[in-house]
Design a protein around this motif. Structure first.
Motif, PDB file in Angstrom:
ATOM      1  N   LEU A 169       1.557   5.631  12.049  1.00  0.00           N
ATOM      2  CA  LEU A 169       2.756   6.316  12.110  1.00  0.00           C
ATOM      3  C   LEU A 169       3.490   6.671  10.494  1.00  0.00           C
ATOM      4  O   LEU A 169       4.357   7.309  10.311  1.00  0.00           O
ATOM      5  CB  LEU A 169       3.482   5.457  12.879  1.00  0.00           C
ATOM      6  N   GLY A 170       3.660   5.326  10.296  1.00  0.00           N
ATOM      7  CA  GLY A 170       4.717   5.353   8.247  1.00  0.00           C
ATOM      8  C   GLY A 170       3.715   6.071   7.386  1.00  0.00           C
ATOM      9  O   GLY A 170       4.714   6.781   7.219  1.00  0.00           O
ATOM     10  N   ILE A 171       2.695   6.057   7.628  1.00  0.00           N
ATOM     11  CA  ILE A 171       2.026   6.768   6.396  1.00  0.00           C
ATOM     12  C   ILE A 171       2.097   8.742   7.008  1.00  0.00           C
ATOM     13  O   ILE A 171       2.744   9.384   6.783  1.00  0.00           O
ATOM     14  CB  ILE A 171       0.542   7.017   6.397  1.00  0.00           C
ATOM     15  N   PHE A 172       2.054   8.510   8.603  1.00  0.00           N
ATOM     16  CA  PHE A 172       2.666   9.945   9.217  1.00  0.00           C
ATOM     17  C   PHE A 172       3.826  10.879   8.708  1.00  0.00           C
ATOM     18  O   PHE A 172       4.228  11.458   8.536  1.00  0.00           O
ATOM     19  CB  PHE A 172       2.682   9.768  10.441  1.00  0.00           C
ATOM     20  N   SER A 173       4.801   9.721   9.580  1.00  0.00           N
ATOM     21  CA  SER A 173       5.987  10.468   8.386  1.00  0.00           C
ATOM     22  C   SER A 173       6.410  10.389   6.804  1.00  0.00           C
ATOM     23  O   SER A 173       7.147  10.771   7.096  1.00  0.00           O
ATOM     24  CB  SER A 173       6.825   8.639   9.128  1.00  0.00           C
ATOM     25  N   ILE A 174       5.807   9.521   6.034  1.00  0.00           N
ATOM     26  CA  ILE A 174       5.736  10.180   4.455  1.00  0.00           C
ATOM     27  C   ILE A 174       5.335  11.600   4.622  1.00  0.00           C
ATOM     28  O   ILE A 174       5.671  12.174   3.773  1.00  0.00           O
ATOM     29  CB  ILE A 174       5.335   8.479   3.856  1.00  0.00           C
ATOM     30  N   VAL A 175       3.726  11.232   5.137  1.00  0.00           N
ATOM     31  CA  VAL A 175       3.872  12.542   4.903  1.00  0.00           C
ATOM     32  C   VAL A 175       4.880  13.976   5.674  1.00  0.00           C
ATOM     33  O   VAL A 175       4.975  15.473   5.120  1.00  0.00           O
ATOM     34  CB  VAL A 175       2.524  13.399   5.670  1.00  0.00           C
ATOM     35  N   ASP A 192       0.996  -0.988   0.022  1.00  0.00           N
ATOM     36  CA  ASP A 192       0.357  -0.088   0.130  1.00  0.00           C
ATOM     37  C   ASP A 192       0.515   1.078   0.036  1.00  0.00           C
ATOM     38  O   ASP A 192       0.414   1.963  -0.173  1.00  0.00           O
ATOM     39  CB  ASP A 192      -1.326   0.320   0.737  1.00  0.00           C
ATOM     40  N   LEU A 193       1.999   1.120   0.451  1.00  0.00           N
ATOM     41  CA  LEU A 193       3.058   2.422   0.407  1.00  0.00           C
ATOM     42  C   LEU A 193       3.674   2.526  -1.246  1.00  0.00           C
ATOM     43  O   LEU A 193       3.990   3.837  -1.362  1.00  0.00           O
ATOM     44  CB  LEU A 193       3.846   2.318   1.164  1.00  0.00           C
ATOM     45  N   GLU A 234      -0.701  18.140  -2.159  1.00  0.00           N
ATOM     46  CA  GLU A 234       0.086  19.158  -1.470  1.00  0.00           C
ATOM     47  C   GLU A 234       0.141  20.535  -2.723  1.00  0.00           C
ATOM     48  O   GLU A 234      -0.176  21.605  -2.361  1.00  0.00           O
ATOM     49  CB  GLU A 234       1.494  19.306  -1.303  1.00  0.00           C
ATOM     50  N   GLU A 235      -0.400  19.719  -4.040  1.00  0.00           N
ATOM     51  CA  GLU A 235       0.053  20.744  -5.218  1.00  0.00           C
ATOM     52  C   GLU A 235      -1.329  21.436  -5.256  1.00  0.00           C
ATOM     53  O   GLU A 235      -1.334  22.644  -5.819  1.00  0.00           O
ATOM     54  CB  GLU A 235       0.654  20.091  -5.790  1.00  0.00           C
ATOM     55  N   GLU A 263       4.855  10.177  -3.985  1.00  0.00           N
ATOM     56  CA  GLU A 263       4.142  10.826  -5.085  1.00  0.00           C
ATOM     57  C   GLU A 263       2.200  11.365  -4.870  1.00  0.00           C
ATOM     58  O   GLU A 263       1.829  12.895  -5.091  1.00  0.00           O
ATOM     59  CB  GLU A 263       4.078   9.780  -6.431  1.00  0.00           C
ATOM     60  N   TYR A 264       1.858  10.150  -3.624  1.00  0.00           N
ATOM     61  CA  TYR A 264       0.427  11.034  -4.327  1.00  0.00           C
ATOM     62  C   TYR A 264      -0.073  11.927  -2.878  1.00  0.00           C
ATOM     63  O   TYR A 264      -0.549  13.122  -3.930  1.00  0.00           O
ATOM     64  CB  TYR A 264      -0.739   9.213  -3.335  1.00  0.00           C
TER      65      TYR A 264
END
Length: 407
Positions: A98-104, A74-75, A86-87, A80-81
């Protein structure tokens, strides 16, 4: 304390525009991946960009759910998403992992991050920790009482927003974390594909008597042992405002535009009435009547006043007293002609209620109807057909024509 925010669900672009037009301060939406409502219409990036522009032009906000519990696969593509969000100008993402949090944080360090109710936020220490990591908001678990929320508010920074559900469907599993759907259907609720097996009708089978089904009687006739009431706090606006909650969240990205409009308008009026004059505030029973018209299960106050009463009940049926029959697309003032998009069958001569974003609803009678070719018609039977009606009452885009069921 921050300004009270009314936060509404938006399953597609029409519902986004409806929610904001009818009084929501912000909406939460899902993209085509990474959210917990895979069966909703959801938004592609172009639709999301249009929705964000619509909201920002009104001075309002859009939050995007990225709150699945991701497996490794899923990661892929997630950074890129996030960059695309953001754009587009999305105001915040809602995450639970927490993993998604860190990617953001790595990909879009200036992006607002809200911590989903799926993260089981039930105490002030977890809220403090998310704040230290950089979260701007914590969405509180549904299993908290008002007293517990007050303590969390007292022990967390005032610039940390506290969001809580105040209306809509409840989940029998703890803050939505459920394995039952995955076990029974192979559809992972924690990755957006819940099959809602809690709403099924269950029987007990004794292993030596195959084929003999015994009802599970929770009380005199109850067998829907995991099916919960809907939450409704419309009668308790003072209590939830005074608890320190800063964002009042309505559940329902899978619900109709009519549900969104009706519920948002009622809560908008109740909240504004209380904030305008707290000392002389008086609950208007009309607000409860209005939210009761849209599809719902029996209402309760959830966990807000302690252990829920009658969390389990006897059937999974929805209650719905009214149906939307048309959405106003435009109105020709000079000729008094409204263009309508059909949502349910409607006949010439029927009296309809007009649900409008501001002010009192009113009734009109369908005395004259034409199809899109200008031919006189007595009924609008086809889903989403365009038809016109004659009415001296001015109608506006996103006004809704509603009739009582059974009429």
């Amino acid at each position: 304390m921050s300004k009270i925010e009314l936060l509404a669900p938006a399953g597609n672009l029409e519902k986004l525009k409806t929610a904001l037009t009818y009084g929501a301060d912000a909406v939460y939406i899902g993209g085509e991946s990474y959210g917990l409502r895979a069966m909703a219409d959801n938004f592609n990036l172009d639709e999301m960009a249009e929705g964000v522009k619509f909201a920002h032009d009104m001075g309002k906000k859009v939050f995007v759910t990225v709150n699945i519990f991701p497996h490794n696969d899923d990661l892929k593509g997630l950074p890129e998403y996030i960059k695309s969000l953001e754009e587009i100008g999305v105001d915040a993402v809602i995450v639970s992992d927490l993993g998604i949090f860190s990617i953001v944080k790595e990909t879009a360090p200036d992006m607002g991050i809200h911590i989903s109710t799926q993260a089981n936020n039930v105490n002030y220490k977890s809220a403090q920790m998310w704040y230290k990591l950089g979260a701007k908001r914590v969405v509180l678990a549904r299993e908290l009482s008002l007293d517990e929320i007050k303590e969390i508010r007292e022990k967390t920074p005032l610039d940390l927003d506290l969001e809580a559900f105040i209306h809509g469907a409840m989940c029998i599993s703890y803050s939505g974390r459920c394995l039952l759907s995955n076990y029974m259907t192979g559809r992972d609720a924690n990755r957006g594909a819940c099959a809602h097996p809690c709403r099924y009708k269950y029987y007990l089978v004794e292993e030596k008597r195959p084929g003999e089904y015994f009802p599970i009687n929770e009380d005199e006739g109850g067998t829907y042992i995991m099916n919960s009431h809907d939450l409704c706090m419309i009668e308790h606006i003072p209590e939830i405002v005074d608890s320190g909650i800063t964002s009042f969240k309505i559940e329902g990205r899978m619900k109709s535009s009519y549900y969104v409009a009706t519920v948002v308008k009622a809560y908008r009026e109740a909240i504004d009435s209380y904030l305008k004059d707290k000392e002389n505030y008086k609950f208007n029973p009309k607000w409860l009547d209005d939210v009761s018209k849209a599809s719902h299960r029996n209402f309760s106050t959830g966990f807000y006043f302690g252990k829920p009463q009658a969390q389990i009940y006897t059937n999974s049926s929805y209650i719905r007293s009214h149906d939307i029959v048309g959405m106003v697309k435009e109105y020709d003032k000079e000729n008094g002609i409204a263009t309508i998009e059909q949502r349910n069958r409607v006949f010439k001569g029927e009296t309809l209620e007009v649900l409008t974003p501001k002010g009192e609803n009113f009734n009109i009678v369908l005395n004259e109807m034409w199809n899109s070719e200008g031919q006189v018609i007595d009924v609008a039977p086809h889903p989403q057909m365009i038809y016109k009606i004659k009415t001296d009452r001015e109608l506006k885009p996103l006004d809704m024509l509603v009739k009582e069921k059974g009429e």
